[in-house]
Write a protein that holds these residues in place. Structure first.
Motif, PDB file in Angstrom:
ATOM      1  N   LYS A  36       0.834  -1.218   0.000  1.00  0.00           N
ATOM      2  CA  LYS A  36       0.000   0.000   0.000  1.00  0.00           C
ATOM      3  C   LYS A  36       0.863   1.260   0.000  1.00  0.00           C
ATOM      4  O   LYS A  36       0.558   2.239  -0.679  1.00  0.00           O
ATOM      5  CB  LYS A  36      -0.949  -0.005   1.204  1.00  0.00           C
ATOM      6  N   GLU A  37       1.965   1.221   0.783  1.00  0.00           N
ATOM      7  CA  GLU A  37       2.876   2.372   0.833  1.00  0.00           C
ATOM      8  C   GLU A  37       3.594   2.547  -0.512  1.00  0.00           C
ATOM      9  O   GLU A  37       3.734   3.669  -1.018  1.00  0.00           O
ATOM     10  CB  GLU A  37       3.899   2.187   1.964  1.00  0.00           C
ATOM     11  N   ALA A  38       4.021   1.431  -1.113  1.00  0.00           N
ATOM     12  CA  ALA A  38       4.705   1.485  -2.421  1.00  0.00           C
ATOM     13  C   ALA A  38       3.756   2.009  -3.494  1.00  0.00           C
ATOM     14  O   ALA A  38       4.144   2.829  -4.336  1.00  0.00           O
ATOM     15  CB  ALA A  38       5.218   0.098  -2.802  1.00  0.00           C
ATOM     16  N   MET A  39       2.499   1.567  -3.453  1.00  0.00           N
ATOM     17  CA  MET A  39       1.503   2.024  -4.428  1.00  0.00           C
ATOM     18  C   MET A  39       1.275   3.528  -4.304  1.00  0.00           C
ATOM     19  O   MET A  39       1.187   4.246  -5.300  1.00  0.00           O
ATOM     20  CB  MET A  39       0.183   1.277  -4.201  1.00  0.00           C
ATOM     21  N   LYS A  40       1.187   4.007  -3.068  1.00  0.00           N
ATOM     22  CA  LYS A  40       0.963   5.440  -2.819  1.00  0.00           C
ATOM     23  C   LYS A  40       2.123   6.263  -3.392  1.00  0.00           C
ATOM     24  O   LYS A  40       1.925   7.260  -4.063  1.00  0.00           O
ATOM     25  CB  LYS A  40       0.825   5.674  -1.309  1.00  0.00           C
ATOM     26  N   ARG A  41       3.365   5.791  -3.134  1.00  0.00           N
ATOM     27  CA  ARG A  41       4.558   6.509  -3.608  1.00  0.00           C
ATOM     28  C   ARG A  41       4.720   6.360  -5.114  1.00  0.00           C
ATOM     29  O   ARG A  41       5.148   7.298  -5.791  1.00  0.00           O
ATOM     30  CB  ARG A  41       5.810   5.967  -2.903  1.00  0.00           C
ATOM     31  N   ALA A  42       4.461   5.149  -5.631  1.00  0.00           N
ATOM     32  CA  ALA A  42       4.492   4.811  -7.068  1.00  0.00           C
ATOM     33  C   ALA A  42       5.880   4.860  -7.711  1.00  0.00           C
ATOM     34  O   ALA A  42       6.085   4.284  -8.770  1.00  0.00           O
ATOM     35  CB  ALA A  42       3.515   5.678  -7.862  1.00  0.00           C
ATOM     36  N   THR A  43       6.823   5.584  -7.104  1.00  0.00           N
ATOM     37  CA  THR A  43       8.163   5.697  -7.679  1.00  0.00           C
ATOM     38  C   THR A  43       9.157   6.112  -6.601  1.00  0.00           C
ATOM     39  O   THR A  43       8.773   6.733  -5.616  1.00  0.00           O
ATOM     40  CB  THR A  43       8.179   6.734  -8.824  1.00  0.00           C
ATOM     41  N   SER A  44      10.426   5.751  -6.811  1.00  0.00           N
ATOM     42  CA  SER A  44      11.485   6.335  -5.975  1.00  0.00           C
ATOM     43  C   SER A  44      11.752   7.742  -6.505  1.00  0.00           C
ATOM     44  O   SER A  44      11.562   8.004  -7.688  1.00  0.00           O
ATOM     45  CB  SER A  44      12.764   5.503  -6.080  1.00  0.00           C
TER      46      SER A  44
END
Length: 721
Positions: free
Chosen positions: A310-318
């Motif tokens: 969920k956190e990775a999806m929210k950020r979507a990119t480095s």
């Protein structure tokens, strides 16, 4: 009056009626002047001129829409529209319609205090004679941001936040009990608790984080991230979840995979990289070469719907700022568990190719694998091995280990690259500005990085893997519907901008095609790029050509990738730093086990989110470069440099220093030897009296006048000859 073929004269009213009928009967058609004259049988010059004047008036009255200088279509837009509000510091606000039409002016009194990026509903205002089209905000549908970054100013009875760039009509009021210990001069993040209304124009907020004193490197970098709503720290519960992940690989897991631990494998990355998400393997197979593109199997560890996911999806990119990376995944995953570090067994998702000597793909396999990288290379090392002179040197001294494998990969990559450009890929070899940073975060050197054989070697195999994965799902038999997949798409260039480019380069003696097949246009563009190499106008032509290009984005609706000249293309090769790659990995895994097509609407919404976050991350990256640029030049006030003009605006000229590539602006007020007119079409300023011209790409001598770190603004002055 003009005559018709039968000898009758046509007046303006008759021509207007004929035009009205033509456009209303063909509501979705765009007509060029030539098509209109033919359809209405206008064969005299006066009749044609009268029709052109009439269409100009019909566009002014919003009956027609002007598509280009010589084409129109019926205006189907209603009086009430939805779109995005663009706030400007000079009060020249505008409304950008959702359908991508031209921006419409909104005066401050008609803005309803909307903020930059807000979704709004507007009504078109009745047009005043000889005035531009105007819109009035009638409803704010949603605010783009609910927090702001700025500098605190604490007075005796109240406090407020002063934001950069005048994104708010007024400063944000903060009740003193909501300051969270912030003091005057502190940079802070403030959550907005009350928006302006007809009753109260004030914006009220509360401090949610005090970043620290202005000028401190960490504070400024965090401020840039917070300004774009990007996270600058990792949530503890997500990091805790990552700590619980078991990094070991069980024998059962290995038995389910293609075992490639005995094949020579390496990673090639920038020298300061910590996360290695791709590796290459190579081995001889008779007269063929087996080349494996191995990608970190992030989706094995990050399960869909988990707290990490969920956190990775929210950020979507480095996000890559000048002096730091804000990772999409917790550090334990991106730098340790998933990173393809040398001499460690790692789980990967691979595309394994069998290639002949000319790099033609004879067969391929997409499989979950296990690898063990033999060697970690930096680009610089590989470049040294690939240099023609290094092979003769190595015969005297001991040869570089595995040099032959690297040279074979390089030869195959060069053939792939050559074929790609022959197929119509567009050559845009853009340089990237980089800084060397000391331990305090201060930039000590500025330089440009250009691509070379080592970077192109990696690039070509990643492109091949991405393309192959996209084709494996998207390329289906006629009459069969392809399963849902996020594609990386890139539309054809804007025809109007392409035509403007053609008209522009003619002045320098270049020709280019703006019509015909995709391939013909891209080959013509490449010929133009090659033709201007090393010439005074090179940078200028590259800049104008780039502006004609569309932005690449993610979508489940595949239209191909124009820039790469691929019919099918996706992102599969960087799941550590891009969420779309993780989505592609998961869907491939499901489809390989026989699953039905995934919900397209769900994935299209995710694609839109990832495209938006990519843009935001790029803006933050650009701002961090601007900040370091100003910081780097701050102790060079009064020094003079050779530069070239890198941008022309009505308010001044942007100049890039040749020596270190830092860019600043000579404000219009400093060009006081004449009154200058801005020729937007030809990218130049022209003096009225002395006809002196400042043209994009021209060499110029400048002096560093001001370096405002707070505003990230570098001002130059013309150096006296």
């Amino acid at each position: 009056m003009s005559k018709k073929k039968g000898g009758k004269r046509l007046n303006k009213k008759q021509i207007a009626e004929m035009l009205q009928t033509l456009f209303q009967q063909n509501p979705n058609e765009t007509f060029s002047f030539k098509q209109i004259f033919k359809a209405l049988k206008l064969d005299t010059h006066p009749a044609k001129m009268l029709a052109i004047d009439t269409m100009e008036e019909m566009a002014w009255d919003d009956f027609l829409s002007k598509v280009s200088d010589n084409s129109y279509r019926l205006n189907l837009k209603t009086q009430v529209q939805e779109g995005t509000f663009i706030r400007k510091a000079n009060g020249k606000n505008s409304f950008m319609p959702d359908d991508g039409g031209k921006p419409i002016f909104v005066s401050e009194r008609n803005s309803m205090f909307a903020l930059n990026g807000d979704r709004v509903r507007v009504a078109m205002m009745a047009r005043r004679e000889k005035h531009i089209k105007e819109a009035m905000v009638v409803e704010i549908l949603s605010h783009k941001m609910d927090q702001a970054v700025g500098k605190l100013k604490v007075e005796k009875d109240y406090a407020f936040l002063v934001t950069e760039g005048n994104i708010f009509v007024h400063d944000i009021l903060i009740p003193k009990k909501k300051l969270k210990g912030g003091k005057t001069g502190d940079k802070a993040v403030v959550k907005i608790t009350q928006w302006p209304s007809r009753e109260s124009k004030n914006i009220v907020g509360e401090v949610i984080d005090v970043l620290g004193k202005e000028g401190d490197n960490n504070v400024e970098m965090h401020a840039i991230l917070a300004q774009y709503g990007l996270p600058y720290k990792y949530p503890k519960q997500v990091e805790d979840a990552a700590e619980k992940i078991e990094p070991g690989i069980t024998p059962q897991e290995i038995s389910r995979r293609v075992d490639m631990r005995d094949v020579w494998t390496c990673t090639i990355d920038p020298k300061d990289a910590k996360d290695f998400d791709d590796a290459l393997s190579i081995r001889k197979q008779g007269k063929m070469w087996e080349v494996g593109v191995h990608i970190a199997d992030v989706s094995h560890y990050v399960k869909e719907g988990s707290i990490i996911d969920k956190e990775a999806m929210k950020r979507a990119t480095s996000v890559y700022l000048v002096d730091r990376t804000i990772p999409m995944l917790p550090e334990r995953l991106c730098n340790f568990i998933c990173s393809l570090r040398p001499d460690e067994e790692k789980l990967t998702y691979s595309v394994i190719f069998v290639l002949d000597e000319d790099a033609n793909v004879k067969s391929y396999q997409i499989a979950h694998t296990v690898i063990k990288s033999n060697r970690r290379y930096a680009y610089e090392e590989v470049q040294e091995i690939l240099r023609p002179s290094s092979s003769s040197k190595s015969s005297q001294s001991s040869p570089a280990p595995y040099a032959e494998e690297l040279r074979t990969l390089d030869q195959l990559a060069k053939k792939l690259r050559e074929r790609r450009f022959k197929g119509g890929a567009v050559k845009f070899d853009r340089e990237e500005l980089h800084f060397d940073i000391d331990e305090k975060g201060k930039p000590v050197r500025a330089y440009f990085k250009k691509s070379n054989d080592a970077t192109q070697l990696i690039e070509e195999f990643m492109l091949l893997a991405n393309r192959t994965v996209a084709e494996s799902i998207g390329k289906v038999k006629k009459g069969t519907k392809a399963k849902t997949l996020p594609y990386r798409i890139h539309d054809q260039p804007d025809p109007t901008k392409l035509e403007a480019l053609r008209e522009f380069v003619v002045k320098f003696g270049y020709k280019m095609k703006t019509s015909g097949t995709k391939g013909a246009i891209s080959k013509s563009l490449n010929a133009l790029m090659d033709g201007c190499q090393g010439k005074k106008e090179q940078k200028l032509i590259e800049t104008v050509a780039l502006r004609a290009m569309m932005k690449a984005k993610y979508s489940t609706h595949n239209i191909g990738h124009y820039g790469l000249a691929f019919e099918y293309y996706t992102h599969f090769t960087s799941p550590i730093r891009r969420y779309p790659d993780t989505m592609v990995h998961r869907l491939l895994t499901k489809y390989q086990s026989g699953a039905r097509s995934a919900n397209q609407q769900k994935y299209e919404e995710l694609c839109e989110h990832c495209s938006d976050m990519e843009q935001v991350a790029q803006q933050a990256e650009r701002d961090s470069i601007k900040y370091k640029m100003v910081e780097f030049m701050a102790d060079k006030l009064g020094e003079t440099y050779d530069a070239h003009i890198s941008g022309i605006q009505s308010y001044g000229i942007y100049c890039e220093i040749d020596e270190n590539h830092c860019e600043g602006m000579v404000p219009m007020r400093d060009l006081d030897d004449d009154y200058y007119d801005f020729d937007e079409r030809n990218y130049c300023l022209v003096g009225r009296r002395h006809h002196h011209k400042y043209q994009l790409g021209d060499p110029i001598r400048i002096k560093v006048a001001r370096a405002n770190i707070e505003k990230r603004q570098l001002d130059f002055a013309l150096a006296e000859e």
